[in-house]
Design an enzyme around this catalytic site. Structure first.
Site, PDB file in Angstrom:
ATOM      1  N   GLY A 220       3.142  -0.897   4.351  1.00  0.00           N
ATOM      2  CA  GLY A 220       1.712  -0.809   4.428  1.00  0.00           C
ATOM      3  C   GLY A 220       1.603   0.375   4.512  1.00  0.00           C
ATOM      4  N   HIS A 221       2.500   1.218   4.532  1.00  0.00           N
ATOM      5  CA  HIS A 221       1.426   2.464   4.994  1.00  0.00           C
ATOM      6  C   HIS A 221       2.465   3.751   4.360  1.00  0.00           C
ATOM      7  CE1 HIS A 221       4.075   1.500   8.028  1.00  0.00           C
ATOM      8  NE2 HIS A 221       4.802   2.794   8.148  1.00  0.00           N
ATOM      9  N   ALA A 222       1.872   5.193   4.799  1.00  0.00           N
ATOM     10  CA  ALA A 222       2.863   6.085   4.401  1.00  0.00           C
ATOM     11  C   ALA A 222       2.686   7.058   6.072  1.00  0.00           C
ATOM     12  CB  ALA A 222       2.352   7.290   3.548  1.00  0.00           C
TER      13      ALA A 222
END
Length: 122
Positions: A43-45
């Site tokens: 749920g991220h970059a």
């Protein structure tokens, strides 16, 4: 942009050996693995970190959003590797029982490297 990479693999009557040597586009600075998963992960970059994801056993889905363009990858073989660039916003989900997901990272952990806002279509 996310892309699948075939890991060189040798098999004979003794078993199978997969080798990660001089095939990743980065130096490995951090190694971790995810298992006993009960809800989505990721749920991220990242700002800087590149990742290589390998399912050592079991299966999981990786959803990738790169600048609003979405793709889904299935990892279910230890001879396949999903390479993620820093801008690839990713979520891992649908883990089958006993899945172990190995992650090789180009950078050491840095909380400031994480981007939690998912990109929107432009």
């Amino acid at each position: 942009m996310a892309r699948l990479l075939q890991i060189p693999t040798l098999s004979d009557d003794r078993g199978t050996l997969s080798v990660i040597e001089k095939i990743l586009p980065f130096e490995i600075k951090r190694v971790f693995y995810i298992y006993n998963v009960t809800s989505p992960r990721g749920g991220h970059a990242h700002h800087k970190t590149c990742l290589a994801l390998i399912s050592l056993g079991g299966e999981c889905q990786i959803e990738v959003n790169t600048y609003g363009e979405k793709s889904t990858y299935t990892l279910n073989s230890p001879s396949m590797c999903l390479l993620l660039d820093p801008q690839d916003w990713h979520t891992m989900h649908s883990f089958t029982p006993n899945t172990t997901l190995l992650v090789l990272a180009s950078e050491n952990y840095d909380a400031q490297d994480y981007i939690y806002e998912e990109p929107q279509p432009q």
